[in-house]
Each structure stands twice: as C-alpha cells, then as structure tokens.
Design a protein around this motif. Structure first.
Motif, mmCIF file in Angstrom:
data_model
loop_
_atom_site.group_PDB
_atom_site.id
_atom_site.type_symbol
_atom_site.label_atom_id
_atom_site.label_comp_id
_atom_site.label_asym_id
_atom_site.label_seq_id
_atom_site.Cartn_x
_atom_site.Cartn_y
_atom_site.Cartn_z
ATOM 1 N N ARG A 163 -4.948 -0.711 -14.205
ATOM 2 C CA ARG A 163 -3.740 -1.532 -14.123
ATOM 3 C C ARG A 163 -4.093 -3.017 -14.150
ATOM 4 O O ARG A 163 -3.476 -3.806 -14.882
ATOM 5 C CB ARG A 163 -2.979 -1.168 -12.844
ATOM 6 N N VAL A 186 3.643 -4.392 -14.925
ATOM 7 C CA VAL A 186 2.843 -3.162 -14.900
ATOM 8 C C VAL A 186 2.845 -2.582 -13.485
ATOM 9 O O VAL A 186 2.360 -3.223 -12.541
ATOM 10 C CB VAL A 186 1.398 -3.426 -15.362
ATOM 11 N N ILE A 225 2.174 0.864 -10.826
ATOM 12 C CA ILE A 225 1.658 2.199 -10.538
ATOM 13 C C ILE A 225 2.713 2.878 -9.685
ATOM 14 O O ILE A 225 2.880 2.556 -8.505
ATOM 15 C CB ILE A 225 0.306 2.149 -9.809
ATOM 16 N N MET A 259 2.682 3.410 -14.741
ATOM 17 C CA MET A 259 1.553 4.335 -14.768
ATOM 18 C C MET A 259 1.772 5.419 -13.725
ATOM 19 O O MET A 259 1.931 5.118 -12.541
ATOM 20 C CB MET A 259 0.243 3.604 -14.466
#
Length: 210
Positions: free
Chosen positions: A10, A30, A32, A53
């Motif tokens: 990441r 971005v 997680i 993600m």
C-alpha cells in the motif's frame, strides 16, 4: 507478517501515485479495507472513489513445506525450530466508484489501470528496495526478511461471479494479485543441543585374530 506485507504494498503504491502521477492525496485514496463493507451503512469508512485492497484468501505453498527443523545457533549449538509456514496471499484490488459524479466509473477504470501499471513496473518488494520505509525500518526484525513477489491472477467469469457474490456486492473494476511467499514464523525454540564436532570409534579385536 501478513499485515506488514500488505501495508508495504500500500505504501509503495501511494509513493508511486504521488511521484509518477501527481496524486497529492494518494494516502487518502489507497485503503486497506474489506470491500465487502462497501454497501454497508454505518461503517465509518468512506469508499467514495478509492483504491481498496482486500485480502480474500490465504494459501500455503506446499512445495516449501518440508523445510529443515535444525538451524545452527550461536556458538556450537543446534537449534530445533518448526520450519516457517510459506504462504501466498490473494489480494483483491478494487477501484470503487460509489459516487454518482460524471465519469466516476471511467475514473475508477483509470485508477485500476494505474495499479496494473504499478505492478508491471515493479513486482518484487523488499524492505531494502522500498521507497516508502525509513532506514530504521529496513533493519527491523519486522521487515528484514520480508520479500514479496506479486503476479496478476486471472479469474474465470464463474470465479468472479462467485467472489462478488460472496462479498455481497455488485462487481466493480478490480484485479486480483497473488503475493508469493510471505514467510510466517514464531521463532519458537523447541530444543537446543551441542553440535557434534567429532566422532570417536573403538574397534575391538576378536581373540585369535591378528
């Protein structure tokens, strides 16, 4: 080691988007996060126009299952430890387009294209080659043995349908990456013994034999 591996990817992706494509807010883009929460209300997570993600599967690498139990310790000792578990991580990367703004879907496809370009340009990651970790992190026990190889993993239409059905949402632009050989070990000592340095043998003569 699993969360360190995904966090490293990441941070590397964030650094790439900022340096190569002028995303000043890449750290906010971005995430997680569990993409299954995309349509859940009250999660407190803003999924609008993000790169998400999500870890969707863990697989043991069977070809490296029979590793040695014995390692040489400090001094003349042998350490008995259970061998590391080598695993592959299946990481789903989704370019979400929750907003209804004009060209939201096209922008999501563009973000996914940048992710694929990122992994095409760099598919092996270690602490030593990371542009996002500090020098102190390079030498830490957490990251020193971390090595990840990422490869694009193609799903069939049936697998895609099953995956998004399991996640409980409608399909969005996404790509699956297989992260090879994340090693997990607790370094728990089972036994420590001295090394055998020499072997002495005694041959006894039978009576009457010269």
């Amino acid at each position: 080691m699993i969360h360190e591996a995904i966090s490293l990817l990441r941070d590397e992706l964030v650094a790439y988007l900022e340096a190569e494509h002028g995303y000043g807010n890449a750290g906010d883009i971005v995430l997680i996060e569990n993409i299954a929460l995309f349509e859940s209300a009250g999660t407190g997570v803003n999924f609008d126009d993000k790169i998400v993600m999500s870890l969707v599967n863990i697989e043991e690498e069977s070809t490296l299952k029979n590793s040695a139990f014995v390692k040489q310790g400090i001094g003349n000792t042998a350490r008995y430890e259970n061998p590391p578990v080598f695993i592959n991580l299946y990481l789903l990367i989704t370019a979400s387009n929750k907003s209804t703004a004009e060209k939201s879907y096209l922008n999501a496809i563009e973000r996914l294209s940048l992710v694929i370009r990122f992994f095409q340009g760099k598919n092996t990651f270690t602490a030593g080659t990371s542009s996002s970790l500090s020098n102190a992190a390079f030498a830490s026990e957490t990251y020193k043995d971390l090595r990840i190889t990422a490869e694009l993993y193609t799903l069939t239409f049936e697998q895609i349908n099953h995956l998004w059905g399991t996640l409980g949402g409608k399909q969005m632009p996404s790509a699956m990456y297989k992260l090879r050989l994340v090693a997990l070990t607790d370094h728990k000592l089972l036994r420590e013994v001295p090394l055998i340095e020499e072997i002495e043998t005694t041959v006894a003569r039978r009576p009457g034999i010269n």
